[in-house]
Write a protein that holds these residues in place. Structure first.
Motif, PDB file in Angstrom:
ATOM      1  N   ALA A 184       0.841  -1.194   0.000  1.00  0.00           N
ATOM      2  CA  ALA A 184       0.000   0.000   0.000  1.00  0.00           C
ATOM      3  C   ALA A 184       0.877   1.245   0.000  1.00  0.00           C
ATOM      4  O   ALA A 184       1.868   1.327   0.728  1.00  0.00           O
ATOM      5  CB  ALA A 184      -0.927   0.001   1.209  1.00  0.00           C
ATOM      6  N   ASP A 185       0.518   2.221  -0.822  1.00  0.00           N
ATOM      7  CA  ASP A 185       1.318   3.442  -0.935  1.00  0.00           C
ATOM      8  C   ASP A 185       1.164   4.341   0.283  1.00  0.00           C
ATOM      9  O   ASP A 185       2.095   5.063   0.637  1.00  0.00           O
ATOM     10  CB  ASP A 185       0.898   4.208  -2.195  1.00  0.00           C
ATOM     11  CG  ASP A 185       1.159   3.390  -3.456  1.00  0.00           C
ATOM     12  OD1 ASP A 185       2.312   3.367  -3.907  1.00  0.00           O
ATOM     13  OD2 ASP A 185       0.207   2.776  -3.967  1.00  0.00           O
ATOM     14  N   LEU A 186       0.003   4.295   0.925  1.00  0.00           N
ATOM     15  CA  LEU A 186      -0.249   5.086   2.131  1.00  0.00           C
ATOM     16  C   LEU A 186      -1.244   4.330   2.987  1.00  0.00           C
ATOM     17  O   LEU A 186      -2.235   3.795   2.469  1.00  0.00           O
ATOM     18  CB  LEU A 186      -0.817   6.463   1.771  1.00  0.00           C
ATOM     19  CG  LEU A 186      -1.191   7.372   2.948  1.00  0.00           C
ATOM     20  CD1 LEU A 186       0.062   7.800   3.716  1.00  0.00           C
ATOM     21  CD2 LEU A 186      -1.965   8.591   2.455  1.00  0.00           C
ATOM     22  N   VAL A 187      -0.976   4.277   4.285  1.00  0.00           N
ATOM     23  CA  VAL A 187      -1.878   3.601   5.219  1.00  0.00           C
ATOM     24  C   VAL A 187      -2.190   4.549   6.369  1.00  0.00           C
ATOM     25  O   VAL A 187      -1.282   5.121   6.977  1.00  0.00           O
ATOM     26  CB  VAL A 187      -1.256   2.298   5.773  1.00  0.00           C
ATOM     27  CG1 VAL A 187      -2.288   1.561   6.636  1.00  0.00           C
ATOM     28  CG2 VAL A 187      -0.768   1.400   4.641  1.00  0.00           C
ATOM     29  N   LEU A 188      -3.476   4.709   6.670  1.00  0.00           N
ATOM     30  CA  LEU A 188      -3.917   5.568   7.756  1.00  0.00           C
ATOM     31  C   LEU A 188      -4.653   4.730   8.799  1.00  0.00           C
ATOM     32  O   LEU A 188      -5.338   3.757   8.463  1.00  0.00           O
ATOM     33  CB  LEU A 188      -4.840   6.667   7.235  1.00  0.00           C
ATOM     34  CG  LEU A 188      -4.225   7.641   6.226  1.00  0.00           C
ATOM     35  CD1 LEU A 188      -5.276   8.618   5.729  1.00  0.00           C
ATOM     36  CD2 LEU A 188      -3.050   8.394   6.849  1.00  0.00           C
ATOM     37  N   ASP A 189      -4.501   5.123  10.054  1.00  0.00           N
ATOM     38  CA  ASP A 189      -5.127   4.407  11.165  1.00  0.00           C
ATOM     39  C   ASP A 189      -6.571   4.873  11.314  1.00  0.00           C
ATOM     40  O   ASP A 189      -6.830   6.034  11.626  1.00  0.00           O
ATOM     41  CB  ASP A 189      -4.345   4.691  12.454  1.00  0.00           C
ATOM     42  CG  ASP A 189      -4.774   3.807  13.618  1.00  0.00           C
ATOM     43  OD1 ASP A 189      -5.889   3.237  13.562  1.00  0.00           O
ATOM     44  OD2 ASP A 189      -4.012   3.711  14.590  1.00  0.00           O
ATOM     45  N   TYR A 190      -7.524   3.960  11.076  1.00  0.00           N
ATOM     46  CA  TYR A 190      -8.926   4.373  11.152  1.00  0.00           C
ATOM     47  C   TYR A 190      -9.367   4.649  12.588  1.00  0.00           C
ATOM     48  O   TYR A 190     -10.456   5.194  12.818  1.00  0.00           O
ATOM     49  CB  TYR A 190      -9.855   3.342  10.489  1.00  0.00           C
ATOM     50  CG  TYR A 190      -9.902   1.965  11.117  1.00  0.00           C
ATOM     51  CD1 TYR A 190     -10.485   1.743  12.359  1.00  0.00           C
ATOM     52  CD2 TYR A 190      -9.402   0.860  10.429  1.00  0.00           C
ATOM     53  CE1 TYR A 190     -10.558   0.485  12.906  1.00  0.00           C
ATOM     54  CE2 TYR A 190      -9.468  -0.408  10.965  1.00  0.00           C
ATOM     55  CZ  TYR A 190     -10.045  -0.598  12.205  1.00  0.00           C
ATOM     56  OH  TYR A 190     -10.109  -1.857  12.754  1.00  0.00           O
ATOM     57  N   ARG A 191      -8.529   4.324  13.564  1.00  0.00           N
ATOM     58  CA  ARG A 191      -8.851   4.637  14.949  1.00  0.00           C
ATOM     59  C   ARG A 191      -8.497   6.082  15.311  1.00  0.00           C
ATOM     60  O   ARG A 191      -8.860   6.565  16.381  1.00  0.00           O
ATOM     61  CB  ARG A 191      -8.101   3.686  15.883  1.00  0.00           C
ATOM     62  CG  ARG A 191      -8.503   2.223  15.730  1.00  0.00           C
ATOM     63  CD  ARG A 191      -7.653   1.334  16.626  1.00  0.00           C
ATOM     64  NE  ARG A 191      -7.971  -0.078  16.455  1.00  0.00           N
ATOM     65  CZ  ARG A 191      -7.278  -1.077  17.007  1.00  0.00           C
ATOM     66  NH1 ARG A 191      -6.214  -0.795  17.759  1.00  0.00           N
ATOM     67  NH2 ARG A 191      -7.635  -2.331  16.816  1.00  0.00           N
ATOM     68  N   SER A 192      -7.782   6.748  14.430  1.00  0.00           N
ATOM     69  CA  SER A 192      -7.367   8.124  14.693  1.00  0.00           C
ATOM     70  C   SER A 192      -8.581   9.040  14.822  1.00  0.00           C
ATOM     71  O   SER A 192      -9.515   8.976  14.021  1.00  0.00           O
ATOM     72  CB  SER A 192      -6.458   8.620  13.565  1.00  0.00           C
ATOM     73  OG  SER A 192      -6.244  10.013  13.673  1.00  0.00           O
ATOM     74  N   GLU A 193      -8.549   9.914  15.818  1.00  0.00           N
ATOM     75  CA  GLU A 193      -9.638  10.875  15.995  1.00  0.00           C
ATOM     76  C   GLU A 193      -9.595  11.959  14.923  1.00  0.00           C
ATOM     77  O   GLU A 193     -10.568  12.699  14.745  1.00  0.00           O
ATOM     78  CB  GLU A 193      -9.556  11.500  17.391  1.00  0.00           C
ATOM     79  CG  GLU A 193      -9.798  10.497  18.521  1.00  0.00           C
ATOM     80  CD  GLU A 193      -9.751  11.145  19.891  1.00  0.00           C
ATOM     81  OE1 GLU A 193      -9.522  12.384  19.951  1.00  0.00           O
ATOM     82  OE2 GLU A 193      -9.962  10.440  20.893  1.00  0.00           O
ATOM     83  N   SER A 194      -8.480  12.043  14.215  1.00  0.00           N
ATOM     84  CA  SER A 194      -8.340  13.064  13.170  1.00  0.00           C
ATOM     85  C   SER A 194      -8.270  12.427  11.784  1.00  0.00           C
ATOM     86  O   SER A 194      -7.614  12.963  10.889  1.00  0.00           O
ATOM     87  CB  SER A 194      -7.082  13.903  13.420  1.00  0.00           C
ATOM     88  OG  SER A 194      -5.914  13.081  13.428  1.00  0.00           O
ATOM     89  N   LEU A 195      -8.964  11.279  11.588  1.00  0.00           N
ATOM     90  CA  LEU A 195      -8.848  10.542  10.338  1.00  0.00           C
ATOM     91  C   LEU A 195      -9.208  11.407   9.131  1.00  0.00           C
ATOM     92  O   LEU A 195      -8.504  11.396   8.118  1.00  0.00           O
ATOM     93  CB  LEU A 195      -9.739   9.299  10.372  1.00  0.00           C
ATOM     94  CG  LEU A 195      -9.712   8.421   9.106  1.00  0.00           C
ATOM     95  CD1 LEU A 195      -8.307   7.902   8.832  1.00  0.00           C
ATOM     96  CD2 LEU A 195     -10.702   7.258   9.242  1.00  0.00           C
ATOM     97  N   LYS A 196     -10.275  12.170   9.248  1.00  0.00           N
ATOM     98  CA  LYS A 196     -10.687  13.018   8.128  1.00  0.00           C
ATOM     99  C   LYS A 196      -9.592  14.012   7.770  1.00  0.00           C
ATOM    100  O   LYS A 196      -9.253  14.201   6.589  1.00  0.00           O
ATOM    101  CB  LYS A 196     -11.975  13.747   8.486  1.00  0.00           C
ATOM    102  CG  LYS A 196     -12.574  14.555   7.360  1.00  0.00           C
ATOM    103  CD  LYS A 196     -13.917  15.134   7.798  1.00  0.00           C
ATOM    104  CE  LYS A 196     -14.542  15.966   6.703  1.00  0.00           C
ATOM    105  NZ  LYS A 196     -15.874  16.504   7.109  1.00  0.00           N
TER     106      LYS A 196
END
Length: 327
Positions: A184-196
């Motif tokens: 994956a080129d970029l992975v974000l933590d969906y648990r982050s309170e600042s996901l958006k």
């Protein structure tokens, strides 16, 4: 033929039973099952929330891998002993399972039956939703929610082999790192309170061409906001809820498509067409190792309930399997 299988006594009790499996019908093969895949549909069926179609076996299990043990009339291209993986109409949690020949994949020499059992449901789900409904093209950007799941791990590899850019979400730093290792080129933590904001800061607002969403719920509005003009959002699950409130203006202004599907909803002909396409388009990538299933834990067949418990916990990474040889 004598077999052992898992029977649903009640939502909290699964037992190992014995019976005789009838010979394969026209167009079918019988598979001596080495391993069976565990899927969320199995859990829903156990809980009484996923009614079994009239033409399906009431026995749990939608995908298996093993060796061809018997061949029914009008079947070509298979021989006794072939290593195969198949999507089945129930009956996968068993030492023997019947499958339609046109819902069966021959396994390349680099894939054993343990790995093979993790392929049919994920490959067909991703092919139909990302490549058929989502019309993903090389160079486009795919967003995969739940990148650490059995489907998510395969979706990332399929899209990268296709030449697409992949963004994924996963839960926690460890899973994010493992998803990144898959390509994956970029992975974000969906648990982050600042996901958006994390998406926006990465320059992804209005930049996602196709979204594969198994979350639903509040992620639906986020998906529409992230979608590029003419973007396609495909829902295959509702882990975050089955209802969502959305703004329709972005749908209109960006000409978005919001759709979804289930594999059983494809019907026999649709699944057969999907497997024929997979054999041509994706199995060569499996044979070269560009697509390789990720397996978390393998349980003995009689421990199907603990396998369900692990999947329900969300702690797994990749596929959960049952070893049908160890009864």
């Amino acid at each position: 033929m004598h077999r052992q299988y898992i029977d649903i006594e009640n939502p909290d009790t699964l037992s190992l039973n014995t019976d005789t499996l009838a010979p394969p019908d026209t167009g079918e093969i019988t598979i001596a099952t080495d391993f069976a895949g565990v899927n969320r549909a199995d859990i829903l069926q156990r809980l009484g929330l996923y009614p079994v179609p009239d033409d399906a076996s009431p026995i749990l299990g939608l995908e298996v891998a093993g060796q061809v043990a018997a061949i029914g009339p009008n079947v070509q291209g298979f021989e006794i002993g072939d290593n195969v993986a198949a999507l089945v109409q129930g009956g996968g949690y068993a030492t023997l399972a019947k499958a339609r020949a046109d819902h069966t994949l021959k396994l390349p020499s680099n894939i054993d039956s343990r790995q093979g059992a993790a392929l049919p449901e994920a490959l067909l789900t991703v092919w139909h939703n990302v490549f058929t409904l989502g019309r993903l093209k090389p160079q486009e950007t795919l967003l995969v929610h739940g990148g650490g799941s059995g489907i998510g791990t395969v979706a990332i590899q399929m899209a990268k082999a296709w030449g697409s850019r992949v963004v994924a979400t996963a839960g926690g730093a460890e899973k994010c790192a493992r998803v990144r290792d898959l390509g994956a080129d970029l992975v974000l933590d969906y648990r982050s309170e600042s996901l958006k904001d994390d998406f926006k800061n990465a320059g992804l607002a209005g930049a996602i061409d196709v979204t594969l969403d198994m979350a639903g719920g509040d992620f639906t509005a986020l998906n529409l906001e992230l979608a590029a003009p003419d973007g396609r959002v495909v829902c295959i699950g509702v882990m975050r809820g089955s209802t969502a409130e959305i703004e329709l203006v972005p749908v209109l202004m960006k000409r978005l498509t919001l759709t979804g599907s289930t594999l059983r909803g494809l019907g026999m002909t649709g699944r057969a067409a999907g497997f024929a396409a997979l054999q041509q388009a994706m199995m060569p990538f499996v044979a070269t190792g560009q697509i390789k299933p990720c397996i978390d834990t393998t349980f003995p067949l009689e421990q199907a309930l603990p396998a369900h418990t692990l999947m329900q916990s969300g702690a797994h990474f990749g596929k959960v399997l049952l070893d049908c040889r160890s009864t």
